[in-house]
Design a protein around this motif. Structure first.
Motif, PDB file in Angstrom:
ATOM      1  N   PHE A  30     -14.990 -61.303  38.380  1.00 32.81           N
ATOM      2  CA  PHE A  30     -14.704 -62.340  38.786  1.00 32.81           C
ATOM      3  C   PHE A  30     -15.697 -63.709  38.320  1.00 32.81           C
ATOM      4  O   PHE A  30     -15.751 -64.788  38.326  1.00 32.81           O
ATOM      5  N   GLY A  31     -17.591 -62.923  38.578  1.00 27.60           N
ATOM      6  CA  GLY A  31     -18.248 -64.138  37.720  1.00 27.60           C
ATOM      7  C   GLY A  31     -17.698 -64.081  36.071  1.00 27.60           C
ATOM      8  O   GLY A  31     -18.702 -65.808  36.085  1.00 27.60           O
ATOM      9  N   GLY A  32     -17.642 -63.809  35.404  1.00 26.30           N
ATOM     10  CA  GLY A  32     -17.371 -63.726  34.369  1.00 26.30           C
ATOM     11  C   GLY A  32     -16.220 -64.837  34.169  1.00 26.30           C
ATOM     12  O   GLY A  32     -16.274 -65.556  33.252  1.00 26.30           O
ATOM     13  N   LEU A  33     -15.688 -64.732  34.624  1.00 28.98           N
ATOM     14  CA  LEU A  33     -14.120 -66.022  35.198  1.00 28.98           C
ATOM     15  C   LEU A  33     -14.613 -66.942  35.799  1.00 28.98           C
ATOM     16  O   LEU A  33     -14.139 -67.972  35.374  1.00 28.98           O
ATOM     17  N   ALA A  34     -15.877 -66.757  36.531  1.00 30.42           N
ATOM     18  CA  ALA A  34     -16.218 -68.106  37.181  1.00 30.42           C
ATOM     19  C   ALA A  34     -16.983 -69.456  35.916  1.00 30.42           C
ATOM     20  O   ALA A  34     -16.769 -70.618  36.141  1.00 30.42           O
ATOM     21  N   LEU A  35     -17.624 -68.442  35.368  1.00 25.53           N
ATOM     22  CA  LEU A  35     -18.472 -68.814  33.886  1.00 25.53           C
ATOM     23  C   LEU A  35     -17.270 -69.453  33.306  1.00 25.53           C
ATOM     24  O   LEU A  35     -18.164 -70.482  32.583  1.00 25.53           O
ATOM     25  N   PHE A  36     -17.040 -68.730  32.835  1.00 23.72           N
ATOM     26  CA  PHE A  36     -15.455 -69.397  32.000  1.00 23.72           C
ATOM     27  C   PHE A  36     -14.825 -69.954  31.999  1.00 23.72           C
ATOM     28  O   PHE A  36     -14.643 -71.627  32.059  1.00 23.72           O
ATOM     29  N   GLY A  37     -14.388 -70.336  33.507  1.00 28.17           N
ATOM     30  CA  GLY A  37     -13.462 -71.533  33.917  1.00 28.17           C
ATOM     31  C   GLY A  37     -14.408 -72.868  34.196  1.00 28.17           C
ATOM     32  O   GLY A  37     -13.767 -74.059  33.480  1.00 28.17           O
ATOM     33  N   ALA A  38     -16.147 -72.451  34.238  1.00 32.68           N
ATOM     34  CA  ALA A  38     -16.619 -74.019  34.479  1.00 32.68           C
ATOM     35  C   ALA A  38     -16.524 -74.405  33.359  1.00 32.68           C
ATOM     36  O   ALA A  38     -16.604 -75.431  32.815  1.00 32.68           O
ATOM     37  N   GLY A  39     -17.558 -73.926  31.930  1.00 31.37           N
ATOM     38  CA  GLY A  39     -17.834 -73.907  30.839  1.00 31.37           C
ATOM     39  C   GLY A  39     -15.566 -74.923  30.147  1.00 31.37           C
ATOM     40  O   GLY A  39     -16.318 -75.902  29.401  1.00 31.37           O
ATOM     41  N   MET A  40     -14.650 -74.510  30.665  1.00 29.61           N
ATOM     42  CA  MET A  40     -13.841 -75.411  30.295  1.00 29.61           C
ATOM     43  C   MET A  40     -13.313 -76.299  31.189  1.00 29.61           C
ATOM     44  O   MET A  40     -12.662 -76.892  30.275  1.00 29.61           O
ATOM     45  N   GLY A  41     -13.133 -76.422  31.978  1.00 29.63           N
ATOM     46  CA  GLY A  41     -13.373 -77.452  32.855  1.00 29.63           C
ATOM     47  C   GLY A  41     -14.195 -78.568  32.106  1.00 29.63           C
ATOM     48  O   GLY A  41     -14.257 -79.600  32.040  1.00 29.63           O
ATOM     49  N   LEU A  42     -15.647 -78.146  31.795  1.00 28.57           N
ATOM     50  CA  LEU A  42     -16.722 -79.050  31.485  1.00 28.57           C
ATOM     51  C   LEU A  42     -16.365 -79.893  29.513  1.00 28.57           C
ATOM     52  O   LEU A  42     -16.207 -81.183  30.050  1.00 28.57           O
ATOM     53  N   ALA A  43     -16.487 -78.718  29.077  1.00 27.06           N
ATOM     54  CA  ALA A  43     -15.781 -78.744  28.065  1.00 27.06           C
ATOM     55  C   ALA A  43     -14.657 -80.054  27.827  1.00 27.06           C
ATOM     56  O   ALA A  43     -14.003 -80.907  26.850  1.00 27.06           O
ATOM     57  N   GLU A  44     -13.238 -79.249  28.901  1.00 27.81           N
ATOM     58  CA  GLU A  44     -12.010 -80.108  29.029  1.00 27.81           C
ATOM     59  C   GLU A  44     -12.228 -82.216  29.267  1.00 27.81           C
ATOM     60  O   GLU A  44     -11.489 -82.393  28.080  1.00 27.81           O
ATOM     61  N   VAL A  45     -12.907 -82.003  30.115  1.00 25.79           N
ATOM     62  CA  VAL A  45     -12.520 -83.325  30.592  1.00 25.79           C
ATOM     63  C   VAL A  45     -13.673 -84.344  29.584  1.00 25.79           C
ATOM     64  O   VAL A  45     -13.171 -85.577  28.899  1.00 25.79           O
ATOM     65  N   ALA A  46     -14.940 -83.594  28.655  1.00 22.81           N
ATOM     66  CA  ALA A  46     -15.330 -84.265  27.915  1.00 22.81           C
ATOM     67  C   ALA A  46     -15.239 -84.166  26.262  1.00 22.81           C
ATOM     68  O   ALA A  46     -15.213 -85.198  25.798  1.00 22.81           O
ATOM     69  N   PHE A  47     -14.393 -83.326  26.060  1.00 19.47           N
ATOM     70  CA  PHE A  47     -12.987 -83.516  24.513  1.00 19.47           C
ATOM     71  C   PHE A  47     -12.146 -84.670  25.385  1.00 19.47           C
ATOM     72  O   PHE A  47     -11.544 -85.390  23.872  1.00 19.47           O
ATOM     73  N   ASN A  48     -11.358 -85.465  26.474  1.00 26.26           N
ATOM     74  CA  ASN A  48     -10.652 -86.139  26.363  1.00 26.26           C
ATOM     75  C   ASN A  48     -11.970 -87.722  26.100  1.00 26.26           C
ATOM     76  O   ASN A  48     -10.834 -88.346  25.696  1.00 26.26           O
ATOM     77  N   ILE A  49     -12.627 -87.379  26.971  1.00 30.22           N
ATOM     78  CA  ILE A  49     -13.799 -88.931  26.808  1.00 30.22           C
ATOM     79  C   ILE A  49     -13.850 -88.697  25.241  1.00 30.22           C
ATOM     80  O   ILE A  49     -13.837 -89.731  24.805  1.00 30.22           O
ATOM     81  N   GLU A  50     -14.460 -88.099  24.321  1.00 28.05           N
ATOM     82  CA  GLU A  50     -14.822 -88.321  23.004  1.00 28.05           C
ATOM     83  C   GLU A  50     -13.061 -88.108  21.858  1.00 28.05           C
ATOM     84  O   GLU A  50     -13.460 -88.888  21.182  1.00 28.05           O
ATOM     85  N   THR A  81      -9.690 -85.922  35.908  1.00 22.57           N
ATOM     86  CA  THR A  81      -9.572 -85.061  37.025  1.00 22.57           C
ATOM     87  C   THR A  81      -8.957 -84.973  37.424  1.00 22.57           C
ATOM     88  O   THR A  81      -8.010 -83.506  38.211  1.00 22.57           O
ATOM     89  N   ALA A  82      -7.688 -85.980  37.716  1.00 25.13           N
ATOM     90  CA  ALA A  82      -6.737 -85.759  38.339  1.00 25.13           C
ATOM     91  C   ALA A  82      -5.850 -84.513  38.167  1.00 25.13           C
ATOM     92  O   ALA A  82      -4.874 -84.610  38.749  1.00 25.13           O
ATOM     93  N   GLY A  83      -5.388 -84.933  36.278  1.00 28.77           N
ATOM     94  CA  GLY A  83      -4.280 -84.134  35.576  1.00 28.77           C
ATOM     95  C   GLY A  83      -4.814 -82.800  35.867  1.00 28.77           C
ATOM     96  O   GLY A  83      -4.014 -81.974  35.978  1.00 28.77           O
ATOM     97  N   TYR A  84      -6.384 -82.391  35.410  1.00 28.01           N
ATOM     98  CA  TYR A  84      -6.585 -80.829  35.315  1.00 28.01           C
ATOM     99  C   TYR A  84      -6.499 -80.483  37.014  1.00 28.01           C
ATOM    100  O   TYR A  84      -6.177 -79.066  37.457  1.00 28.01           O
ATOM    101  N   ALA A  85      -6.352 -81.068  37.946  1.00 27.39           N
ATOM    102  CA  ALA A  85      -6.440 -80.545  39.483  1.00 27.39           C
ATOM    103  C   ALA A  85      -4.981 -80.694  39.832  1.00 27.39           C
ATOM    104  O   ALA A  85      -5.161 -79.356  39.997  1.00 27.39           O
TER     105      ALA A  85
END
Length: 418
Positions: free
Chosen positions: A109-129, A356-360
């Motif tokens: 559970f904790g690993g998935l939370a970390l993994f999901g947080a990393g995915m969320g942070l990186a995905e939005v930043a990658f769209n901006i890049e 953010t709207a799309g990923y939500a």
């Protein structure tokens, strides 16, 4: 005669290639986890209901990362956010691997939370890049960027199926994927320029309302065109996420296929998504985003309708190709359109808001179909997807390029997208 597109220098080529590589790596990591979910459940010796609670860690982490990413990029730039996201991704995979090996549900559970947080942070930043690269090179980049993620999911799924067949330990599998993601992350961070998307302070040292992340997003949503773009991305992301969450079960429970056929149908969807994203660039250049997304929504709607209303499992399985091809370009094209016609700082705020709207919609919307399916059945619940796609097709005029948008300068004969 139109002017030729700008020639990329070596630094820009490395920047673009780094984004492609890391999106490929994140796709591999996500599909590797999904493919080994049954093995993790067996290792933990938990019921399906208890496994659902474990999986909730991924949803919590993903939404936290998505909601925080835009504001962090505005404050610190995309490279730092990608760095943090990559670290969390790798850490999450290692914790999942350890939790599975030690048979500790809380660790997974904790690993998935970390993994999901990393995915969320990186995905939005990658769209901006990616939107920044598009403005720099004057060519479509986001469709191929998302195509790399889709390709990664295909590779990861095949790898996971193969390692499952030979009973390779899931802990060692995910640990190896974590090392590969770490290597890709190091190269990516070194190639991405510093400061992309960071808000510049005005004469009074204030960075503007958008710098506040989620609290500042209402400011950019005052633009009616951006609201329509947001509605389009909601519908298209919902269509993609619904297939990711429900397609195998839809084929098994709704059309009576076996579990293997259900998995292969999802693989067919992933391949169609990948194909659409890698081949869609020339169509965007030739016909423009409004026409392409309108046609995409219609094609996806036809595929979904056949899956819902056809009594032939074979026809429904074939229709998944239309669903995947139609859904493939919606997300990246709307993200690209959100950043057009604005300065770099404003563009990053607009891209972050729409992302953010799309990923939500991608993460939160499709699971809600399960509650509806309890009352009307899963096939009938998919009518929601059909209605949303029809609505999106009616408002794609919001995606028409504004005068001076960089991608529109590319001549129709220019195929060099990668």
């Amino acid at each position: 005669m139109k002017n030729p597109p700008p020639i990329m220098d070596s630094a820009t080529r490395r920047w673009r290639a780094a984004l492609f590589l890391f999106m490929l790596a994140t796709g591999v990591s996500m599909a590797s986890w999904v493919a080994r979910t049954p093995a993790v459940r067996d290792a933990l010796e938990v019921s399906t209901g208890a496994m659902g609670l474990v999986l909730f860690g991924l949803s919590i982490g993903s939404m936290a990362g998505v909601l925080a990413s835009g504001g962090l990029v505005r404050r610190h730039g995309g490279r730092l956010v990608i760095t943090v996201g990559a670290v969390l991704l790798v850490a999450g995979l290692l914790v999942i691997a350890g939790g599975a090996a030690l048979e500790v549900s809380g660790g997974v559970f904790g690993g998935l939370a970390l993994f999901g947080a990393g995915m969320g942070l990186a995905e939005v930043a990658f769209n901006i890049e990616g939107a920044a690269v598009e403005r720099t090179v004057g060519r479509p980049v986001l469709p191929v960027l998302h195509g790399c993620f889709s390709l990664g999911t295909v590779v990861g799924a095949l790898l996971g199926m193969g390692l499952t067949a030979v009973r390779f330990p899931v802990g060692w599998h995910l640990a190896a994927v974590a090392l590969a993601v770490a290597a890709a992350g190091v190269w990516t961070v070194r190639a991405v320029p510093a400061g992309t998307g960071r808000a510049e302070p005005d004469a009074d040292g204030v960075k503007g309302p958008e710098a506040g992340g989620v609290r500042g997003q209402p400011a950019v949503w005052r633009d009616r065109r951006l609201v329509l773009i947001g509605l389009i991305v909601l519908a298209m992301a919902f269509a993609e996420g619904s297939a990711n969450d429900w397609l195998p079960l839809l084929m098994v429970d709704g059309h009576g296929t076996g579990a293997t056929a259900g998995s292969l149908t999802f693989m067919l969807f992933a391949v169609a998504m990948t194909t659409g994203r890698f081949t869609g660039g020339p169509l965007l250049v030739r016909y423009g985003p409004a026409a392409v997304v309108r046609a995409s929504a219609v094609v996806a709607a036809v595929g979904v309708a056949l899956v819902i209303f056809s009594d032939s499992a074979l026809l429904a399985g074939a229709a998944v190709v239309l669903w995947g091809l139609g859904a493939s370009l919606g997300f990246p094209v709307t993200i690209s359109a959100a950043g057009e016609g604005a300065g770099p700082g404003d563009a990053s705020a607009r891209v972050a808001a729409v992302s953010t709207a799309g990923y939500a919609a991608f993460l939160v919307g499709p699971p809600s179909l399960g509650f509806l399916a309890d009352h009307v059945g899963l096939r009938n619940a998919m009518v929601v997807v059909l209605v949303l796609l029809g609505g999106a097709a009616l408002i794609t005029g919001a995606l028409r390029r504004r005068p001076g948008a960089p991608v529109s300068e590319v001549p129709a004969s220019q195929p060099d997208l990668v």
